[in-house]
Design a protein around this motif. Sequence first.
Motif, mmCIF file in Angstrom:
data_model
loop_
_atom_site.group_PDB
_atom_site.id
_atom_site.type_symbol
_atom_site.label_atom_id
_atom_site.label_comp_id
_atom_site.label_asym_id
_atom_site.label_seq_id
_atom_site.Cartn_x
_atom_site.Cartn_y
_atom_site.Cartn_z
ATOM 1 N N TRP A 1 12.734 -3.387 5.601
ATOM 2 C CA TRP A 1 11.341 -3.528 6.017
ATOM 3 C C TRP A 1 10.903 -2.372 6.921
ATOM 4 O O TRP A 1 9.758 -1.930 6.884
ATOM 5 C CB TRP A 1 11.141 -4.862 6.723
ATOM 6 C CG TRP A 1 9.688 -5.239 6.847
ATOM 7 C CD1 TRP A 1 8.867 -5.037 7.915
ATOM 8 C CD2 TRP A 1 8.897 -5.840 5.829
ATOM 9 N NE1 TRP A 1 7.606 -5.489 7.628
ATOM 10 C CE2 TRP A 1 7.594 -5.995 6.360
ATOM 11 C CE3 TRP A 1 9.162 -6.285 4.531
ATOM 12 C CZ2 TRP A 1 6.557 -6.570 5.629
ATOM 13 C CZ3 TRP A 1 8.133 -6.858 3.808
ATOM 14 C CH2 TRP A 1 6.844 -6.986 4.351
ATOM 15 N N LYS B 1 4.697 3.044 3.900
ATOM 16 C CA LYS B 1 3.432 2.453 3.494
ATOM 17 C C LYS B 1 2.252 3.240 4.068
ATOM 18 O O LYS B 1 2.342 3.790 5.175
ATOM 19 C CB LYS B 1 3.334 1.005 3.976
ATOM 20 C CG LYS B 1 4.096 0.000 3.140
ATOM 21 C CD LYS B 1 3.849 -1.405 3.664
ATOM 22 C CE LYS B 1 4.517 -2.454 2.784
ATOM 23 N NZ LYS B 1 4.242 -3.832 3.276
ATOM 24 N N GLU C 1 -1.916 -0.593 4.389
ATOM 25 C CA GLU C 1 -0.959 -1.622 3.985
ATOM 26 C C GLU C 1 -0.114 -2.103 5.161
ATOM 27 O O GLU C 1 0.324 -3.256 5.185
ATOM 28 C CB GLU C 1 -0.052 -1.092 2.875
ATOM 29 C CG GLU C 1 -0.778 -0.819 1.559
ATOM 30 C CD GLU C 1 0.196 -0.482 0.450
ATOM 31 O OE1 GLU C 1 1.392 -0.833 0.572
ATOM 32 O OE2 GLU C 1 -0.233 0.149 -0.541
ATOM 33 N N ASP D 1 -1.907 -9.514 4.759
ATOM 34 C CA ASP D 1 -1.162 -10.048 3.615
ATOM 35 C C ASP D 1 -0.068 -9.053 3.228
ATOM 36 O O ASP D 1 -0.179 -8.342 2.231
ATOM 37 C CB ASP D 1 -2.110 -10.289 2.439
ATOM 38 C CG ASP D 1 -1.411 -10.966 1.262
ATOM 39 O OD1 ASP D 1 -0.372 -11.619 1.487
ATOM 40 O OD2 ASP D 1 -1.896 -10.819 0.109
ATOM 41 N N ARG E 1 3.195 -7.195 1.824
ATOM 42 C CA ARG E 1 3.977 -7.328 0.594
ATOM 43 C C ARG E 1 5.293 -6.570 0.759
ATOM 44 O O ARG E 1 5.336 -5.537 1.428
ATOM 45 C CB ARG E 1 3.198 -6.764 -0.590
ATOM 46 C CG ARG E 1 1.911 -7.521 -0.917
ATOM 47 C CD ARG E 1 1.161 -6.841 -2.058
ATOM 48 N NE ARG E 1 0.786 -5.458 -1.706
ATOM 49 C CZ ARG E 1 0.148 -4.622 -2.536
ATOM 50 N NH1 ARG E 1 -0.165 -5.031 -3.762
ATOM 51 N NH2 ARG E 1 -0.157 -3.413 -2.146
ATOM 52 N N TRP F 1 6.744 -4.520 -0.952
ATOM 53 C CA TRP F 1 6.787 -3.292 -1.746
ATOM 54 C C TRP F 1 5.496 -2.522 -1.472
ATOM 55 O O TRP F 1 4.587 -3.011 -0.810
ATOM 56 C CB TRP F 1 6.921 -3.616 -3.239
ATOM 57 C CG TRP F 1 5.692 -4.260 -3.829
ATOM 58 C CD1 TRP F 1 4.570 -3.642 -4.292
ATOM 59 C CD2 TRP F 1 5.467 -5.659 -3.984
ATOM 60 N NE1 TRP F 1 3.650 -4.559 -4.737
ATOM 61 C CE2 TRP F 1 4.181 -5.803 -4.553
ATOM 62 C CE3 TRP F 1 6.220 -6.801 -3.705
ATOM 63 C CZ2 TRP F 1 3.639 -7.054 -4.852
ATOM 64 C CZ3 TRP F 1 5.681 -8.034 -4.000
ATOM 65 C CH2 TRP F 1 4.414 -8.158 -4.569
ATOM 66 N N THR F 2 5.443 -1.311 -1.978
ATOM 67 C CA THR F 2 4.236 -0.496 -1.889
ATOM 68 C C THR F 2 4.062 0.284 -3.179
ATOM 69 O O THR F 2 5.040 0.805 -3.733
ATOM 70 C CB THR F 2 4.285 0.468 -0.695
ATOM 71 O OG1 THR F 2 3.098 1.280 -0.692
ATOM 72 C CG2 THR F 2 5.500 1.376 -0.753
#
Length: 279
Positions: A25, A32, A36, A41, A43, A45-46
């Motif tokens: 993470w 990111k 993002e 919200d 996620r 992934w990017t």
Amino acid sequence: MSRRQLVADAVCVIVALLVAFPLYWMVLSALKPAGEVLTRDPRPWTAAPTVDSFRRVLDVESFGRYFVNSTIVAVLVVACALLISFLAAVALTRFGFRGRTVLVVMLLVAQMVPVEALTIPLFFLMRSLGDVAPAFGLNRLGALVLVHLAFSLPFAIWMLRGFVAAVPSDLEEAAALDGAGRLRFTWQILFPLVAPGLVAVSVVAFIHAWNDFLFAKTFLISGVDNRTLPLGLLVFFKPEEQDWGAIMAGSTLMTIPVLVFFILVQRHLVAGMAGAVKG
């Protein structure tokens, strides 16, 4: 493969994933885009990785200086800890003197004292020490080296005692018959034999010194020339908004030297930990 073995392997995989997830993470957040990173919200992934966060970190003028300072502190702590702990372990294991048992017990007790409980007393101690030896006073890297060394030595000496004790005394007697003095035996025979333990000690001392924030924040209270990398990340903690992308990028860059060091010594580290358990 038995069912018990399958369960054990599954548990090991789950634990490994849980341990690795924060690292994943951290790297993901560093890659990111800013939008993002701050989204409500998140996620895992990017779709648009970027290195802008790394650029902002490397654009900090003093970042290279912070890296050098952290390296100096970590290397000095490791070198001094290895030398002093090895000699102390030899003395506690190979020589008999009054108070040896008490000293060994004190080393064990010293590891139980919380670091936070000693931070304030150490602050006043370093402030007074600066009047006598400026190199080890407040706002000096020498203060960090001295404090980290004091906290690393009890564990290092305790661990190396097992390795030194595992070397049979018959080997020293045989070396003496061949004309080797105690000093020659210590450095040319005993030192290589306890090398796995020295590697394990060096890894622990390096990680503690490299990642330290509490002592650096306490003793480096003014100026930027002597800051280490953990303190350097405070540049991105702004009152109005935190640059989490740059913080994660800086943390990722901080982690790389530790991973490289660990990879280089991992084989010896496994042997060292095994020897410590046996000892």
